[in-house]
Design a protein around this motif. Structure first.
Motif, short mmCIF file in Angstrom:
data_model
loop_
_atom_site.label_atom_id
_atom_site.label_comp_id
_atom_site.label_asym_id
_atom_site.label_seq_id
_atom_site.Cartn_x
_atom_site.Cartn_y
_atom_site.Cartn_z
N THR A 109 0.83 -1.21 0.00
CA THR A 109 0.00 0.00 0.00
C THR A 109 0.86 1.25 0.00
N GLU A 110 1.92 1.24 0.77
CA GLU A 110 2.83 2.39 0.82
C GLU A 110 3.53 2.58 -0.53
N LEU A 111 3.91 1.49 -1.16
CA LEU A 111 4.54 1.59 -2.48
C LEU A 111 3.54 2.12 -3.50
N ALA A 112 2.30 1.68 -3.40
CA ALA A 112 1.26 2.16 -4.33
C ALA A 112 1.05 3.66 -4.17
N HIS A 113 1.00 4.14 -2.95
CA HIS A 113 0.82 5.58 -2.72
C HIS A 113 2.05 6.36 -3.20
N LEU A 114 3.23 5.77 -3.05
CA LEU A 114 4.45 6.40 -3.55
C LEU A 114 4.37 6.61 -5.05
N ILE A 115 3.86 5.62 -5.75
CA ILE A 115 3.70 5.72 -7.21
C ILE A 115 2.69 6.81 -7.56
N CYS A 116 1.57 6.85 -6.84
CA CYS A 116 0.53 7.83 -7.14
C CYS A 116 1.00 9.26 -6.95
N SER A 169 -8.51 4.91 -15.15
CA SER A 169 -8.38 5.60 -16.43
C SER A 169 -7.17 5.14 -17.24
N LEU A 170 -6.58 4.04 -16.85
CA LEU A 170 -5.38 3.53 -17.51
C LEU A 170 -5.71 2.99 -18.90
N GLN A 171 -4.78 3.22 -19.85
CA GLN A 171 -4.99 2.68 -21.19
C GLN A 171 -4.87 1.16 -21.20
N GLN A 172 -3.81 0.66 -20.59
CA GLN A 172 -3.60 -0.79 -20.52
C GLN A 172 -2.48 -1.09 -19.53
N ILE A 173 -2.39 -2.37 -19.17
CA ILE A 173 -1.37 -2.78 -18.21
C ILE A 173 -0.65 -4.00 -18.76
N ILE A 174 0.67 -4.03 -18.56
CA ILE A 174 1.50 -5.15 -19.00
C ILE A 174 2.22 -5.72 -17.78
N PHE A 175 2.04 -7.00 -17.55
CA PHE A 175 2.78 -7.68 -16.49
C PHE A 175 3.91 -8.48 -17.13
N CYS A 176 5.08 -8.44 -16.52
CA CYS A 176 6.24 -9.15 -17.06
C CYS A 176 6.79 -10.11 -16.01
N LEU A 183 2.58 -7.29 -7.89
CA LEU A 183 1.79 -7.18 -6.65
C LEU A 183 1.46 -5.73 -6.35
N VAL A 184 2.39 -4.83 -6.64
CA VAL A 184 2.16 -3.40 -6.41
C VAL A 184 1.08 -2.89 -7.37
N ALA A 185 1.13 -3.33 -8.62
CA ALA A 185 0.13 -2.92 -9.60
C ALA A 185 -1.25 -3.41 -9.21
N LEU A 186 -1.34 -4.63 -8.68
CA LEU A 186 -2.63 -5.15 -8.22
C LEU A 186 -3.15 -4.35 -7.03
N GLU A 187 -2.23 -3.86 -6.20
CA GLU A 187 -2.63 -3.01 -5.08
C GLU A 187 -3.17 -1.68 -5.60
N LEU A 188 -2.55 -1.13 -6.62
CA LEU A 188 -3.07 0.08 -7.26
C LEU A 188 -4.47 -0.17 -7.81
N LEU A 189 -4.67 -1.33 -8.39
CA LEU A 189 -5.99 -1.70 -8.92
C LEU A 189 -7.00 -1.79 -7.79
N ARG A 190 -6.62 -2.43 -6.68
CA ARG A 190 -7.52 -2.58 -5.53
C ARG A 190 -7.91 -1.22 -4.95
N LEU A 191 -6.97 -0.29 -4.98
CA LEU A 191 -7.22 1.05 -4.44
C LEU A 191 -8.00 1.94 -5.40
N GLY A 192 -8.30 1.42 -6.60
CA GLY A 192 -9.06 2.19 -7.57
C GLY A 192 -8.26 3.28 -8.27
#
Length: 229
Positions: free
Chosen positions: A43-50, A82-89, A69-78
């Motif tokens: 959650t803290e990493l997700a907020h850092l990104i935002c 408005s994202l165009q697309q997401i790529i997981f590697c 896992l961080v990207a999924l947390e961003l998804l969970r937090l809503g």
């Protein structure tokens, strides 16, 4: 197009260099880095990104390995509505190789992670047939830039990861870059992202190890460019 890159376990962003060398100059890239001395939660990493990224319908988010896992947390937090697309590697939603993680977490990681990861292990488990001395050194350098306690903390986050219950599947276009010879994140992990997204396109890159963007940067760049045409 804006491409936002979330790094793997090291969090330095240093390992994106090979990929950037093969991307079009017209693609605006933003590399996110994680603190090398702070033990932050997902959650803290997700907020850092935002705090650093404005997500809009021209933004493609690429999450490498741990950052899935961080990207999924961003998804969970809503935060990705408005994202165009997401790529997981080479990412995962549940612990890859849980028995190996369990053993690792019983070891004195603060001491072990102070040592360079053996080149043989990186070639065998990370880079596959395409591993070379330059990329091995690049990975070793990136890992050495992070405090061992931070790396150990991120391994604990991975070990504790569990599927998140969501009310509905996201309609964000989702793509998954899969390393065919990945000995850490096995083939079935790609399909687990179907728990979160209504459709997942899987691209398998032959003879590639877990460090997919480093061992096969051109193949990955070609897929990213094709996705965005």
């Amino acid at each position: 197009m804006k491409l936002v890159l979330l790094p793997g376990l090291d969090g330095t962003g240093h390992l994106f260099t090979p990929l950037l060398e093969h991307l079009d100059l017209s693609i605006q890239t933003q590399i996110i880095t994680y603190p090398s001395d702070k033990q932050l939660s997902l959650t803290e990493l997700a907020h850092l990104i935002c705090e650093q990224v404005h997500f809009d319908d021209s933004t493609t988010l690429l999450a490498e390995s741990f950052s899935g896992l961080v990207a999924l947390e961003l998804l969970r937090l809503g935060k990705l509505s408005s994202l165009q697309q997401i790529i997981f590697c080479a990412s995962f939603t549940t612990p890859p190789r849980p028995w190996l993680l369990k053993i690792a977490l019983q070891l004195p990681l603060d001491k072990l992670l102070n040592l360079p990861i053996p080149a043989l292990a990186l070639r065998q488990y990370g880079l596959g047939r395409h591993g070379n001395k330059k990329e091995i050194q690049r990975i070793q350098q990136a890992i050495s830039m992070v405090q061992p306690k931070v790396l150990a903390h991120r391994l604990k986050i991975i070990s504790a990861s569990r599927p998140m219950l969501t009310e509905k599947l996201s309609v964000i276009p989702c793509h998954y870059l899969q390393a065919q010879a990945d000995k850490l994140v096995l083939e079935h992990h790609a399909k687990l992202f179907q728990q979160y997204f209504s459709h997942v396109s899987i691209y398998t890159i032959p003879q590639a190890g877990h460090f997919l963007l480093q061992s096969q940067p051109k193949a990955c760049a070609d897929i990213i460019k094709a996705i965005n045409r």
